[in-house]
Structure formats: C-alpha cells, structure tokens
Design a protein around this motif. Structure first.
Motif, PDB file in Angstrom:
ATOM      1  N   THR A 287       0.835  -1.208   0.000  1.00  0.00           N
ATOM      2  CA  THR A 287       0.000   0.000   0.000  1.00  0.00           C
ATOM      3  C   THR A 287       0.863   1.249   0.000  1.00  0.00           C
ATOM      4  O   THR A 287       0.584   2.229  -0.715  1.00  0.00           O
ATOM      5  N   LYS A 288       1.937   1.232   0.792  1.00  0.00           N
ATOM      6  CA  LYS A 288       2.841   2.386   0.853  1.00  0.00           C
ATOM      7  C   LYS A 288       3.495   2.632  -0.504  1.00  0.00           C
ATOM      8  O   LYS A 288       3.617   3.788  -0.945  1.00  0.00           O
ATOM      9  N   ALA A 289       3.891   1.559  -1.181  1.00  0.00           N
ATOM     10  CA  ALA A 289       4.512   1.704  -2.502  1.00  0.00           C
ATOM     11  C   ALA A 289       3.527   2.299  -3.510  1.00  0.00           C
ATOM     12  O   ALA A 289       3.895   3.137  -4.340  1.00  0.00           O
ATOM     13  N   GLN A 290       2.266   1.867  -3.429  1.00  0.00           N
ATOM     14  CA  GLN A 290       1.241   2.424  -4.309  1.00  0.00           C
ATOM     15  C   GLN A 290       1.069   3.922  -4.056  1.00  0.00           C
ATOM     16  O   GLN A 290       0.959   4.715  -5.001  1.00  0.00           O
ATOM     17  N   LEU A 291       1.058   4.298  -2.786  1.00  0.00           N
ATOM     18  CA  LEU A 291       0.933   5.717  -2.431  1.00  0.00           C
ATOM     19  C   LEU A 291       2.115   6.514  -2.960  1.00  0.00           C
ATOM     20  O   LEU A 291       1.938   7.587  -3.555  1.00  0.00           O
ATOM     21  N   TYR A 292       3.323   6.007  -2.778  1.00  0.00           N
ATOM     22  CA  TYR A 292       4.510   6.744  -3.212  1.00  0.00           C
ATOM     23  C   TYR A 292       4.560   6.901  -4.729  1.00  0.00           C
ATOM     24  O   TYR A 292       5.020   7.924  -5.236  1.00  0.00           O
ATOM     25  N   ARG A 293       4.105   5.876  -5.445  1.00  0.00           N
ATOM     26  CA  ARG A 293       4.066   5.991  -6.906  1.00  0.00           C
ATOM     27  C   ARG A 293       3.142   7.123  -7.342  1.00  0.00           C
ATOM     28  O   ARG A 293       3.466   7.901  -8.239  1.00  0.00           O
ATOM     29  N   LYS A 294       1.982   7.197  -6.695  1.00  0.00           N
ATOM     30  CA  LYS A 294       1.032   8.263  -7.045  1.00  0.00           C
ATOM     31  C   LYS A 294       1.566   9.631  -6.630  1.00  0.00           C
ATOM     32  O   LYS A 294       1.375  10.624  -7.351  1.00  0.00           O
ATOM     33  N   MET A 295       2.238   9.692  -5.495  1.00  0.00           N
ATOM     34  CA  MET A 295       2.818  10.958  -5.050  1.00  0.00           C
ATOM     35  C   MET A 295       3.913  11.414  -6.014  1.00  0.00           C
ATOM     36  O   MET A 295       3.967  12.586  -6.403  1.00  0.00           O
ATOM     37  N   LYS A 296       4.771  10.495  -6.417  1.00  0.00           N
ATOM     38  CA  LYS A 296       5.860  10.843  -7.330  1.00  0.00           C
ATOM     39  C   LYS A 296       5.330  11.305  -8.685  1.00  0.00           C
ATOM     40  O   LYS A 296       5.876  12.220  -9.305  1.00  0.00           O
ATOM     41  N   GLY A 297       4.237  10.681  -9.141  1.00  0.00           N
ATOM     42  CA  GLY A 297       3.640  11.074 -10.411  1.00  0.00           C
ATOM     43  C   GLY A 297       2.678  12.233 -10.296  1.00  0.00           C
ATOM     44  O   GLY A 297       2.073  12.648 -11.290  1.00  0.00           O
TER      45      GLY A 297
END
Length: 289
Positions: A126-136
């Motif tokens: 879940t954290k990785a999914q959040l970080y991907r969206k934040m980075k994009g």
C-alpha cells in the motif's frame, strides 16, 4: 481484565538515549492499540490471556513502520545531524519491527508471526502504491488521506479473526474512525512544520485549487515558511482538518451510543477520554460530552 498499559510495556523497547537525542519518533499508535486490547478481552475467547502480548507486538511493529515513513527521502545529501537522524530512523525502524518476531517466537506464537508478517507486506504494498502516485503527482487530498487511514489500519485488522464474532462490525467501524482521527491529528501537526508539510494532506489540498505560480512553488519544493503560512491561511487547511477531526470524534461518539454492554461501553468511554487528551483537538470542547 488488566488495566491498559501498553505504552508503559513498550518503553523498554523504545526508550534509547541515542534515538531520543538525534531523531524524532512518530506518535505511538495508542488509540488503535487501546482499542485492540479492549476487543481482544471481550467474550469467552481465550485471546484475552495473550491480549497484552498481541497488542504490544502490533504497536511495536507499527512504530517501526511509522519510523521508516518519517525518513527524509529527498535526493539531496543532508550531511551532519540530518544524515545522522536519517540513519538512526532506518536503524530504529528495523529495531522496533524486529521485536514482534522475537517476542512472539519466544511465546511459541508461530502462526501469529506469519499473520503479522503478511500484514506488514500488505502495508508495504500500500505504501509503494501511495509513493508511486505521489511521485507522479496523481493524487487528490482525499485519496491521500484514504491511503493514510489504510496504512494505520492494516496491522490491526489482521486480528479481526480473534475478535468475538458479534463484535466484529463494531470493532471494524471504531478502528476505521480512530485510524482516521490519528491520521488527521498527524496531518495537523505536519502542516504546521515546513520540514514535514511538503507531501502532507494540506500540500495536496492546496494543489487542487492553487494558482499556477503557487503550484510552481509547491511542486518545486521551493516554498519558504512565510509563504507556506500564507497559503495555509488562504486555503484554510487547518480549519478543514480540524472540522474533519471533530466529525470523526462525533462519529465515534455515535457508535458508542449503540453499545449495550455496560462493561464494554465503560472501557470504550475511558479510551475516548484519554484519546481526546492525547490528540489535542483545537476547539475540543465542542465535541466533548
């Protein structure tokens, strides 16, 4: 049922001078931990005998994950004290998380080691999914908050099979609301410290309606404290978070009004009283009573 004392039991595992002097730890998950402890002690289940152990290891694992969450991930090399703080957070997070395995294995709770390990893996996904969206830059403020609530819940939800069946619905609803309250309280603190504010709920909320110049400052991480404070006032982010926190507390109070078991209600009201003091809600008197 023994009085709730998980924060005191956790101190031998968390209170180290080196960590305290050189870095700041995230808040202890006291509301969620207290709630788990209460529900593990309900009914005729044998889980109450291990409720302190289960709650302690979950709180320590959560603290480890939250400590890693607080690591500065900027690409700049901070050097000096900032580098020491970053390194200590990595080590402290690993150290706190390792205790769940050690303490459970010592008691022969092998199955629960697997359960919590799976929950930790879900947390990291879940954290990785959040970080991907934040980075994009593909994130709304409300979506960001939903991710934060899920990250607050996932370890504690792994204990749902150990909760008395008749209470599972109440447990899940209260866990969702307390997880939201703790997330909102954290976001309020973050929004008033520029070093933590970029990437916070307030940051994403501003981006939704900010002017082109404001977006340039926010996206480029070039904003100064005085300008951040002006934007906080302009977009009323503190007021928005505080209103959400009031609504969340009122939702908890509404859920408690439906509890018929006097013993359970007494325990939950005691939790809420302590919780209100800990999260320091602005305008708190408006939601008490």
């Amino acid at each position: 049922m023994k009085p709730y004392r998980i924060p005191q039991l956790a101190k031998p595992y968390t209170d180290y001078d080196m960590i305290q002097r050189h870095t700041e730890l995230p808040p202890f998950s006291d509301g969620r931990s207290h709630l788990l402890y209460i529900f593990l002690n309900q009914g005729s289940s044998a889980e109450g005998q291990s409720s302190e152990l289960y709650t302690l290891v979950t709180a320590l694992a959560q603290l480890g994950l939250d400590t890693h969450e607080g690591i500065d991930r900027s690409e700049n090399d901070p050097g000096g004290d900032l580098m020491r703080s970053r390194q200590l957070k990595v080590l402290a997070g690993d150290y706190f998380s390792s205790w769940f395995y050690h303490l459970l294995s010592k008691r022969g709770e092998v199955a629960l080691v697997g359960t919590l390990s799976t929950a930790i893996a879900d947390f990291n996904i879940t954290k990785a999914q959040l970080y991907r969206k934040m980075k994009g830059m593909l994130l709304s403020a409300d979506e960001y908050l939903r991710y934060k609530v899920q990250l607050n819940r996932v370890l504690f939800l792994s204990f749902t099979p150990k909760i008395e069946t008749a209470l599972v619905g109440l447990w899940e609803k209260l866990l969702a609301e307390i997880s939201l309250c703790e997330a909102l309280a954290t976001e309020l603190r973050r929004s008033n410290a520029l070093s933590q504010a970029l990437g916070s709920y307030s940051y994403w909320k501003m981006l939704e309606t900010a002017s082109e110049e404001e977006q340039r400052l926010l996206r480029g991480n070039e904003i100064e404290l005085k300008d951040w404070k002006k934007l906080m006032m302009k977009y009323k982010c503190d007021s928005l978070l505080t209103d959400k926190l009031h609504q969340c507390i009122q939702s908890i109070q509404g859920l408690l009004q439906g509890v018929k078991d006097e013993g359970l209600l007494t325990e939950l009201n005691a939790l809420l009283d302590v919780f209100l003091l800990q999260i320091e809600i602005p305008g708190q008197a408006a939601v008490e009573g």
